[in-house]
Motif scaffolding. Sequence first.
Motif, PDB file in Angstrom:
ATOM      1  N   LEU A   1       0.850  -1.306  -0.042  1.00 45.24           N
ATOM      2  CA  LEU A   1       0.092   0.097  -0.019  1.00 45.24           C
ATOM      3  C   LEU A   1       0.996   1.279  -0.053  1.00 45.24           C
ATOM      4  O   LEU A   1       0.584   2.250  -0.739  1.00 45.24           O
ATOM      5  CB  LEU A   1      -0.977  -0.058   1.252  1.00 45.24           C
ATOM      6  N   LEU A   2       1.935   1.236   0.774  1.00 45.36           N
ATOM      7  CA  LEU A   2       2.871   2.436   0.945  1.00 45.36           C
ATOM      8  C   LEU A   2       3.449   2.734  -0.439  1.00 45.36           C
ATOM      9  O   LEU A   2       3.313   3.838  -0.883  1.00 45.36           O
ATOM     10  CB  LEU A   2       3.720   2.199   1.970  1.00 45.36           C
ATOM     11  N   ALA A   3       3.882   1.765  -1.195  1.00 44.47           N
ATOM     12  CA  ALA A   3       4.596   1.878  -2.522  1.00 44.47           C
ATOM     13  C   ALA A   3       3.503   2.028  -3.415  1.00 44.47           C
ATOM     14  O   ALA A   3       3.725   3.083  -4.202  1.00 44.47           O
ATOM     15  CB  ALA A   3       5.010   0.351  -2.999  1.00 44.47           C
ATOM     16  N   MET A   4       2.500   1.797  -3.457  1.00 43.38           N
ATOM     17  CA  MET A   4       1.315   2.197  -4.367  1.00 43.38           C
ATOM     18  C   MET A   4       1.086   3.568  -4.159  1.00 43.38           C
ATOM     19  O   MET A   4       1.067   4.369  -5.147  1.00 43.38           O
ATOM     20  CB  MET A   4       0.089   1.298  -4.088  1.00 43.38           C
ATOM     21  N   LEU A   5       0.919   4.015  -2.765  1.00 44.12           N
ATOM     22  CA  LEU A   5       0.624   5.390  -2.771  1.00 44.12           C
ATOM     23  C   LEU A   5       1.598   6.427  -3.147  1.00 44.12           C
ATOM     24  O   LEU A   5       1.376   7.277  -3.527  1.00 44.12           O
ATOM     25  CB  LEU A   5       0.083   5.671  -1.280  1.00 44.12           C
ATOM     26  N   ALA A   6       2.889   5.882  -3.018  1.00 46.61           N
ATOM     27  CA  ALA A   6       4.053   6.891  -3.294  1.00 46.61           C
ATOM     28  C   ALA A   6       4.157   6.805  -4.924  1.00 46.61           C
ATOM     29  O   ALA A   6       4.608   7.994  -5.224  1.00 46.61           O
ATOM     30  CB  ALA A   6       5.450   6.125  -2.859  1.00 46.61           C
ATOM     31  N   ILE A   7       3.674   5.858  -5.590  1.00 50.18           N
ATOM     32  CA  ILE A   7       3.752   6.009  -7.150  1.00 50.18           C
ATOM     33  C   ILE A   7       2.515   6.775  -7.420  1.00 50.18           C
ATOM     34  O   ILE A   7       2.705   7.486  -8.322  1.00 50.18           O
ATOM     35  CB  ILE A   7       3.529   4.643  -7.685  1.00 50.18           C
ATOM     36  N   ALA A   8       1.398   6.582  -6.872  1.00 47.78           N
ATOM     37  CA  ALA A   8      -0.012   7.400  -7.281  1.00 47.78           C
ATOM     38  C   ALA A   8       0.005   8.947  -7.246  1.00 47.78           C
ATOM     39  O   ALA A   8      -0.465   9.588  -7.878  1.00 47.78           O
ATOM     40  CB  ALA A   8      -0.945   6.728  -6.745  1.00 47.78           C
ATOM     41  N   GLU A   9       0.857   9.332  -6.034  1.00 50.36           N
ATOM     42  CA  GLU A   9       0.610  10.500  -5.568  1.00 50.36           C
ATOM     43  C   GLU A   9       1.345  11.531  -6.525  1.00 50.36           C
ATOM     44  O   GLU A   9       0.774  12.652  -7.153  1.00 50.36           O
ATOM     45  CB  GLU A   9       1.304  10.777  -4.152  1.00 50.36           C
ATOM     46  N   PRO A  10       2.544  11.218  -7.252  1.00 46.73           N
ATOM     47  CA  PRO A  10       3.071  12.297  -8.265  1.00 46.73           C
ATOM     48  C   PRO A  10       2.362  12.176  -9.637  1.00 46.73           C
ATOM     49  O   PRO A  10       2.420  13.248 -10.243  1.00 46.73           O
ATOM     50  CB  PRO A  10       4.488  11.688  -8.444  1.00 46.73           C
ATOM     51  N   LEU A  11       1.442  11.208  -9.745  1.00 44.60           N
ATOM     52  CA  LEU A  11       0.444  10.964 -11.035  1.00 44.60           C
ATOM     53  C   LEU A  11      -0.821  11.879 -10.766  1.00 44.60           C
ATOM     54  O   LEU A  11      -1.474  11.899 -11.536  1.00 44.60           O
ATOM     55  CB  LEU A  11       0.083   9.458 -11.345  1.00 44.60           C
ATOM     56  N   GLY A  12      -0.759  12.436  -9.588  1.00 40.53           N
ATOM     57  CA  GLY A  12      -2.045  13.164  -9.268  1.00 40.53           C
ATOM     58  C   GLY A  12      -3.060  12.294  -8.622  1.00 40.53           C
ATOM     59  O   GLY A  12      -4.331  12.889  -8.693  1.00 40.53           O
ATOM     60  N   PHE A  13      -2.955  11.254  -8.117  1.00 35.23           N
ATOM     61  CA  PHE A  13      -4.104  10.335  -7.664  1.00 35.23           C
ATOM     62  C   PHE A  13      -4.097  10.419  -5.967  1.00 35.23           C
ATOM     63  O   PHE A  13      -3.010  10.357  -5.539  1.00 35.23           O
ATOM     64  CB  PHE A  13      -3.687   8.929  -8.049  1.00 35.23           C
ATOM     65  N   LYS A  14      -5.206  10.835  -5.608  1.00 37.66           N
ATOM     66  CA  LYS A  14      -5.414  10.718  -4.250  1.00 37.66           C
ATOM     67  C   LYS A  14      -5.474   9.227  -3.617  1.00 37.66           C
ATOM     68  O   LYS A  14      -6.118   8.317  -4.361  1.00 37.66           O
ATOM     69  CB  LYS A  14      -6.240  11.638  -3.894  1.00 37.66           C
ATOM     70  N   PRO A  15      -5.183   9.101  -2.265  1.00 38.15           N
ATOM     71  CA  PRO A  15      -5.652   7.500  -1.849  1.00 38.15           C
ATOM     72  C   PRO A  15      -7.266   7.208  -1.984  1.00 38.15           C
ATOM     73  O   PRO A  15      -7.600   6.203  -2.356  1.00 38.15           O
ATOM     74  CB  PRO A  15      -5.446   7.736  -0.185  1.00 38.15           C
ATOM     75  N   THR A  16      -8.122   7.994  -1.976  1.00 34.94           N
ATOM     76  CA  THR A  16      -9.384   8.144  -2.253  1.00 34.94           C
ATOM     77  C   THR A  16      -9.919   7.717  -3.676  1.00 34.94           C
ATOM     78  O   THR A  16     -10.992   6.916  -4.028  1.00 34.94           O
ATOM     79  CB  THR A  16     -10.531   9.391  -1.743  1.00 34.94           C
ATOM     80  N   ASP A  17      -9.014   7.878  -4.604  1.00 35.89           N
ATOM     81  CA  ASP A  17      -9.390   7.871  -5.842  1.00 35.89           C
ATOM     82  C   ASP A  17      -8.666   6.233  -6.263  1.00 35.89           C
ATOM     83  O   ASP A  17      -9.499   5.755  -7.350  1.00 35.89           O
ATOM     84  CB  ASP A  17      -8.455   8.635  -6.757  1.00 35.89           C
ATOM     85  N   ILE A  18      -8.120   5.624  -5.531  1.00 31.69           N
ATOM     86  CA  ILE A  18      -7.616   4.164  -6.049  1.00 31.69           C
ATOM     87  C   ILE A  18      -8.741   3.202  -5.259  1.00 31.69           C
ATOM     88  O   ILE A  18      -9.006   3.098  -4.121  1.00 31.69           O
ATOM     89  CB  ILE A  18      -6.330   3.917  -5.305  1.00 31.69           C
ATOM     90  N   PRO A  19      -9.365   2.344  -6.447  1.00 33.56           N
ATOM     91  CA  PRO A  19     -10.362   1.351  -5.820  1.00 33.56           C
ATOM     92  C   PRO A  19      -9.856   0.535  -4.992  1.00 33.56           C
ATOM     93  O   PRO A  19      -8.732   0.080  -5.265  1.00 33.56           O
ATOM     94  CB  PRO A  19     -10.759   1.026  -7.233  1.00 33.56           C
ATOM     95  N   MET A  20     -10.546  -0.019  -4.110  1.00 34.72           N
ATOM     96  CA  MET A  20     -10.234  -1.078  -3.328  1.00 34.72           C
ATOM     97  C   MET A  20      -9.704  -2.327  -3.942  1.00 34.72           C
ATOM     98  O   MET A  20      -8.786  -3.016  -3.408  1.00 34.72           O
ATOM     99  CB  MET A  20     -11.407  -1.691  -2.516  1.00 34.72           C
ATOM    100  N   GLY A  21     -10.078  -2.805  -5.150  1.00 35.61           N
ATOM    101  CA  GLY A  21      -9.832  -3.935  -6.093  1.00 35.61           C
ATOM    102  C   GLY A  21      -8.137  -3.718  -6.298  1.00 35.61           C
ATOM    103  O   GLY A  21      -7.494  -4.808  -6.284  1.00 35.61           O
ATOM    104  N   VAL A  22      -7.854  -2.409  -6.701  1.00 33.73           N
ATOM    105  CA  VAL A  22      -6.496  -2.085  -7.015  1.00 33.73           C
ATOM    106  C   VAL A  22      -5.611  -2.363  -5.912  1.00 33.73           C
ATOM    107  O   VAL A  22      -4.515  -2.777  -6.083  1.00 33.73           O
ATOM    108  CB  VAL A  22      -6.441  -0.732  -7.728  1.00 33.73           C
ATOM    109  N   LYS A  23      -6.073  -1.825  -4.772  1.00 32.70           N
ATOM    110  CA  LYS A  23      -5.334  -2.119  -3.639  1.00 32.70           C
ATOM    111  C   LYS A  23      -5.052  -3.465  -3.072  1.00 32.70           C
ATOM    112  O   LYS A  23      -3.894  -3.974  -2.868  1.00 32.70           O
ATOM    113  CB  LYS A  23      -5.851  -1.283  -2.514  1.00 32.70           C
ATOM    114  N   ILE A  24      -6.184  -4.133  -3.245  1.00 27.68           N
ATOM    115  CA  ILE A  24      -6.028  -5.665  -3.094  1.00 27.68           C
ATOM    116  C   ILE A  24      -5.199  -6.419  -3.820  1.00 27.68           C
ATOM    117  O   ILE A  24      -4.219  -7.038  -3.675  1.00 27.68           O
ATOM    118  CB  ILE A  24      -7.271  -6.377  -3.110  1.00 27.68           C
TER     119      ILE A  24
END
Length: 355
Positions: free
Chosen positions: A295-318
């Motif tokens: 989760l930490l790695a995914m959030l670190a990648i998503a943030e520079p791309l403009g994605f907030k944690p709330t934008d990421i679907p639960m299925g993607v996190k799983i």
Amino acid sequence: MKKIDGLTSLRAIAALWVAICHFYYQVPDGGGFVERILRLGGLGVPLFFVLSGFILSHTYQRKFRYGVSKQQLLTYGVSRFARVYPAHFAMLLLYAIVLVPTGLYPEYFYDTAASFLASLALVHAWGFYPVPVWNQPSWTVSVELICYAAFPLIAVATARYSWRRAIGLAGIVASALVMGTLIFQGEWVFYFPLFIVKYGACFLLGCLIYFPFRDGVGKMGSVATMLSVAGAIVGIIYASSFGPRFEGFIPVFFALWIFALAAGSGPARKLFETRPFVYAGEISYSYFLAHEAALLAMLAIAEPLGFKPTDIPMGVKIAAGLVFALPLYHLVEEPGRRWIRSLPERMKFVRAPAR
């Protein structure tokens, strides 16, 4: 002792429930009933301990019936160490060498060299720190280590118990879990020294419900199995809906679920014995240990791309958890387990020429 595949599957349910709870941390509250239950995934942790007590009893109770020899103790200790340590060690190194130095992991006040060594020795949840340290899910492994150490004593002490006596004691343990939750409430949930008492009781409950299964009591037909599994699931959901205050009831429903899959028959049992379910259970330990790092790695990648944690679907996190868990399982956990378990035989082979 024959493996009970359906019980392996339950580990996947517990691990996924805990992971989804953590995946919701960055998402504001406000969901419906289902989301509220999923956010309480920490209540799935007792399942690990009840299940562990039952499975260890199934594997070792008869072997320890007349005491524990040094050779038996060595074999048991090596097996338990091999079960938990390789994946734990790999994840701890990942945090120390990659996640913390790169800033992917938000280092906490208690993540020190001392707590790293405590984590390395798997004693970090023994009351030395008031919060989880380093790879936070690993606190459960630290508490489990105490249960592993206690099990030979439990097995010898209860070896001559009848199933009636064991069930009577299980009722006392279950009542203590319920009362402990009602009395201690928040501290019961979050204070580490009490974790040992609470989850040790869950482990003991699992050991005790094994006795009727051992003695062939309580075998269930197809309908009874289905009703028991359904009743356990409904009970878990209903108790969870009241929040942590009623957590003490949940291990009782987990115990019913475990016993139904062990002693039952029919479609309800066969469903949990299907290969996808069993495989999910096999990788569940690696998934449990790796999901927060993923989760930490995914959030670190998503943030520079403009994605907030709330934008990421639960299925993607799983799915992100699987990206970390699959290599951890296939490249570290399983090979490490096999290698450590082979050490006693290898050592005998090395010493042989000196005789």
